[in-house]
Design an enzyme around this catalytic site. Structure first.
Site, mmCIF file in Angstrom:
data_model
loop_
_atom_site.group_PDB
_atom_site.id
_atom_site.type_symbol
_atom_site.label_atom_id
_atom_site.label_comp_id
_atom_site.label_asym_id
_atom_site.label_seq_id
_atom_site.Cartn_x
_atom_site.Cartn_y
_atom_site.Cartn_z
ATOM 1 N N GLU A 60 0.834 -1.211 0.000
ATOM 2 C CA GLU A 60 0.000 0.000 0.000
ATOM 3 C C GLU A 60 0.867 1.259 0.000
ATOM 4 O O GLU A 60 0.579 2.235 -0.692
ATOM 5 C CB GLU A 60 -0.900 0.040 1.239
ATOM 6 C CG GLU A 60 -1.901 -1.087 1.323
ATOM 7 C CD GLU A 60 -1.379 -2.320 2.048
ATOM 8 O OE1 GLU A 60 -0.168 -2.648 1.902
ATOM 9 O OE2 GLU A 60 -2.178 -2.960 2.746
ATOM 10 N N CYS A 94 -0.166 1.397 7.452
ATOM 11 C CA CYS A 94 -0.628 1.814 6.115
ATOM 12 C C CYS A 94 -1.923 2.614 6.198
ATOM 13 O O CYS A 94 -2.135 3.541 5.430
ATOM 14 C CB CYS A 94 -0.782 0.604 5.203
ATOM 15 S SG CYS A 94 0.820 -0.052 4.666
HETATM 16 N N1 THU Z 1 1.993 -6.557 4.100
HETATM 17 C C1 THU Z 1 1.597 -5.634 3.190
HETATM 18 O O1 THU Z 1 2.252 -5.444 2.148
HETATM 19 N N2 THU Z 1 0.478 -4.926 3.462
HETATM 20 C C2 THU Z 1 -0.307 -5.108 4.549
HETATM 21 O O2 THU Z 1 -1.207 -4.330 4.796
HETATM 22 C C3 THU Z 1 -0.067 -6.247 5.430
HETATM 23 C C4 THU Z 1 1.309 -6.800 5.357
HETATM 24 C C5 THU Z 1 3.202 -7.342 3.830
HETATM 25 C C6 THU Z 1 4.369 -6.981 4.682
HETATM 26 C C7 THU Z 1 5.164 -8.270 4.675
HETATM 27 O O3 THU Z 1 6.002 -8.255 3.526
HETATM 28 C C8 THU Z 1 4.126 -9.354 4.484
HETATM 29 O O4 THU Z 1 2.952 -8.708 4.039
HETATM 30 C C9 THU Z 1 3.828 -10.133 5.754
HETATM 31 O O5 THU Z 1 3.520 -9.285 6.811
#
Ligand code: THU
Length: 142
Positions: A60, A94
């Site tokens: 995000e 985020c």
């Molecule tokens: N992650 C995201 O990219 N967005 C989110 O809102 C939740 C978590 C990613 C971060 C990490 O690379 C993986 O998901 C596991 O937490």
């Protein structure tokens, strides 16, 4: 809390799902793609992990960075697709980051199943800390 899902929501979600394939998630194995709709254009991002785990950037925020770099500071919507079975919600950091660019933006979420949900950001993060609070500072000494 949930909004009605529109064709535009599904179209934006397709960009997030496509982007997810480019996620760099060798540590968690949990891939996430995001697509911001701003100024009539779409900006995608993916989660990018790091050997120093805490340096990881969420999808995000990656998409938000791309939209801002293109000159947009008001987002109409963001779509997010993660590897969870049910729709992947944005993490707390985020939510705060996105609130800067419109606390009422539409948030479209999907996962590995066909289930799609839509909500507004302020439903996910009520009473967000936004720049208006900084404007209330009179600059005086405490
Ligand atoms: N992650 C995201 O990219 N967005 C989110 O809102 C939740 C978590 C990613 C971060 C990490 O690379 C993986 O998901 C596991 O937490």
């Amino acid at each position: 809390m949930s909004e009605r899902v529109t064709q535009a929501d599904l179209a934006l979600l397709a960009f997030a799902r496509e982007a997810k394939q480019k996620a760099y998630a060798p540590y968690s194995g949990f891939r996430v793609g995001a697509a911001v709709f701003a100024g009539g254009d779409i900006y995608v991002g993916v989660n990018v992990e790091n050997a120093a785990y805490g340096s990881t950037i969420c999808a995000e925020r990656g998409a938000a960075m791309a939209a801002v770099a293109a000159g947009h500071t008001f987002f109409d919507a963001i779509a997010i697709v993660g590897d969870s079975e049910s729709p992947t919600v944005p993490c707390g950091a985020c939510r705060q980051f996105l609130a800067e660019f419109n606390p009422e933006m539409r948030v479209v979420i999907g996962g590995r199943s066909d289930t799609v949900e839509v909500m507004t950001l302020d439903a996910l993060l009520p009473e967000a800390f936004v720049r208006g609070y900084l404007d209330e500072d009179d600059g005086g000494e405490e």
